[in-house]
Design a protein around this motif. Structure first.
Motif, mmCIF file in Angstrom:
data_model
loop_
_atom_site.group_PDB
_atom_site.id
_atom_site.type_symbol
_atom_site.label_atom_id
_atom_site.label_comp_id
_atom_site.label_asym_id
_atom_site.label_seq_id
_atom_site.Cartn_x
_atom_site.Cartn_y
_atom_site.Cartn_z
ATOM 1 N N PRO A 67 59.876 28.359 30.751
ATOM 2 C CA PRO A 67 59.796 27.018 30.172
ATOM 3 C C PRO A 67 58.774 26.105 30.851
ATOM 4 N N ALA A 68 58.545 26.285 32.130
ATOM 5 C CA ALA A 68 57.580 25.428 32.839
ATOM 6 C C ALA A 68 56.164 25.656 32.298
ATOM 7 N N ALA A 69 55.816 26.896 32.026
ATOM 8 C CA ALA A 69 54.485 27.196 31.483
ATOM 9 C C ALA A 69 54.338 26.632 30.076
ATOM 10 N N LEU A 70 55.397 26.732 29.280
ATOM 11 C CA LEU A 70 55.350 26.178 27.932
ATOM 12 C C LEU A 70 55.204 24.658 27.975
ATOM 13 N N GLU A 71 55.942 24.011 28.874
ATOM 14 C CA GLU A 71 55.821 22.557 29.009
ATOM 15 C C GLU A 71 54.409 22.164 29.438
ATOM 16 N N ALA A 72 53.816 22.920 30.353
ATOM 17 C CA ALA A 72 52.444 22.634 30.797
ATOM 18 C C ALA A 72 51.453 22.825 29.645
ATOM 19 N N TYR A 73 51.653 23.875 28.858
ATOM 20 C CA TYR A 73 50.780 24.115 27.706
ATOM 21 C C TYR A 73 50.895 22.985 26.695
ATOM 22 N N LEU A 74 52.122 22.583 26.379
ATOM 23 C CA LEU A 74 52.323 21.511 25.406
ATOM 24 C C LEU A 74 51.775 20.182 25.912
ATOM 25 N N ALA A 75 51.879 19.939 27.208
ATOM 26 C CA ALA A 75 51.312 18.711 27.773
ATOM 27 C C ALA A 75 49.783 18.745 27.703
ATOM 28 N N HIS A 76 49.205 19.911 27.949
ATOM 29 C CA HIS A 76 47.740 20.051 27.885
ATOM 30 C C HIS A 76 47.238 19.859 26.456
ATOM 31 N N VAL A 77 47.901 20.476 25.504
ATOM 32 C CA VAL A 77 47.507 20.333 24.098
ATOM 33 C C VAL A 77 47.744 18.902 23.628
ATOM 34 N N GLY A 78 48.848 18.314 24.024
ATOM 35 C CA GLY A 78 49.166 16.949 23.627
ATOM 36 C C GLY A 78 48.218 15.918 24.201
ATOM 37 N N SER A 79 47.615 16.214 25.335
ATOM 38 C CA SER A 79 46.686 15.252 25.950
ATOM 39 C C SER A 79 45.325 15.240 25.266
ATOM 40 N N HIS A 80 45.072 16.185 24.415
ATOM 41 C CA HIS A 80 43.789 16.283 23.708
ATOM 42 C C HIS A 80 43.966 15.991 22.219
ATOM 43 N N GLN A 81 44.528 14.855 21.898
ATOM 44 C CA GLN A 81 44.699 14.467 20.501
ATOM 45 C C GLN A 81 43.341 14.083 19.922
ATOM 46 N N LEU A 82 42.975 14.678 18.809
ATOM 47 C CA LEU A 82 41.676 14.475 18.188
ATOM 48 C C LEU A 82 41.845 13.819 16.826
ATOM 49 N N SER A 83 40.803 13.135 16.386
ATOM 50 C CA SER A 83 40.789 12.653 15.015
ATOM 51 C C SER A 83 40.646 13.865 14.093
ATOM 52 N N PHE A 84 40.867 13.633 12.799
ATOM 53 C CA PHE A 84 40.811 14.756 11.867
ATOM 54 C C PHE A 84 39.412 15.360 11.808
ATOM 55 N N ALA A 85 38.380 14.516 11.790
ATOM 56 C CA ALA A 85 37.006 15.023 11.763
ATOM 57 C C ALA A 85 36.696 15.813 13.030
ATOM 58 N N ALA A 86 37.149 15.313 14.174
ATOM 59 C CA ALA A 86 36.924 16.034 15.428
ATOM 60 C C ALA A 86 37.680 17.357 15.446
ATOM 61 N N LEU A 87 38.882 17.368 14.863
ATOM 62 C CA LEU A 87 39.642 18.618 14.764
ATOM 63 C C LEU A 87 38.889 19.639 13.925
ATOM 64 N N LEU A 88 38.297 19.206 12.809
ATOM 65 C CA LEU A 88 37.537 20.127 11.965
ATOM 66 C C LEU A 88 36.364 20.727 12.737
ATOM 67 N N VAL A 89 35.641 19.886 13.453
ATOM 68 C CA VAL A 89 34.472 20.367 14.186
ATOM 69 C C VAL A 89 34.884 21.260 15.342
ATOM 70 N N GLU A 90 35.854 20.814 16.124
ATOM 71 C CA GLU A 90 36.266 21.576 17.304
ATOM 72 C C GLU A 90 36.920 22.907 16.945
ATOM 73 N N SER A 91 37.590 22.950 15.802
ATOM 74 C CA SER A 91 38.276 24.196 15.447
ATOM 75 C C SER A 91 37.292 25.309 15.121
ATOM 76 N N VAL A 92 36.214 24.997 14.423
ATOM 77 C CA VAL A 92 35.282 26.058 14.049
ATOM 78 C C VAL A 92 34.251 26.333 15.136
ATOM 79 N N THR A 93 34.120 25.438 16.116
ATOM 80 C CA THR A 93 33.210 25.712 17.224
ATOM 81 C C THR A 93 33.908 26.472 18.344
ATOM 82 N N GLY A 94 35.229 26.619 18.240
ATOM 83 C CA GLY A 94 35.964 27.382 19.240
ATOM 84 C C GLY A 94 36.426 26.562 20.419
ATOM 85 N N HIS A 95 36.423 25.256 20.309
ATOM 86 C CA HIS A 95 36.839 24.401 21.412
ATOM 87 C C HIS A 95 38.235 23.830 21.209
ATOM 88 N N GLY A 96 39.009 24.399 20.310
ATOM 89 C CA GLY A 96 40.368 23.927 20.085
ATOM 90 C C GLY A 96 41.255 24.315 21.254
#
Length: 128
Positions: free
Chosen positions: A51-80
């Protein structure tokens, strides 16, 4: 039938909607598959590292909230940051970019074909 008449017959309103709906449904399926891939990745992380690793992963992903346009760009460039970000991003590209773009391009092709067919034949011969 000439090429112009064939083109008009091929690019009908039904075919425009069919192409757009196929692209949109493909995109929706990719988004759902990306969500399932993300859930499976989180479950694997929980099983392998706890659970500690999952919490760290979720905190890391949650700290990088992107706008929708940024999500589109970052997802196809491999930076998601999330496991399923690439697949979800490609699905969003299908739904929000490719489907509307196909409608616009096919409608423009139909409009130009109908416009060309409806011009005066004498005027058309004079131009050529």
């Amino acid at each position: 039938m000439s090429n112009r008449n064939t083109m008009i017959a091929v690019v009908s309103i039904k075919s425009i909607l069919l192409v757009a709906s196929i692209l949109a449904l493909t995109g929706c399926a990719l988004v759902v598959f990306g969500c399932a891939f993300e859930a499976q990745g989180q479950l694997d992380l929980l099983r392998a590292s706890g659970p500690a690793a999952l919490e760290a992963y979720l905190a890391h992903v949650g700290s990088h909230q992107l706008s929708f346009a940024a999500l589109l760009v970052e997802s196809v460039t491999g930076h998601g940051y999330a496991y399923g970000a690439f697949v979800q991003g490609v699905g969003f590209w299908f739904v929000f970019v490719l489907a509307p773009l196909s409608v616009v391009l096919l409608t423009a092709a139909r409009w130009f074909a109908v416009r060309d067919r409806s011009t005066n034949p004498r005027l058309r011969l004079a131009v050529h």
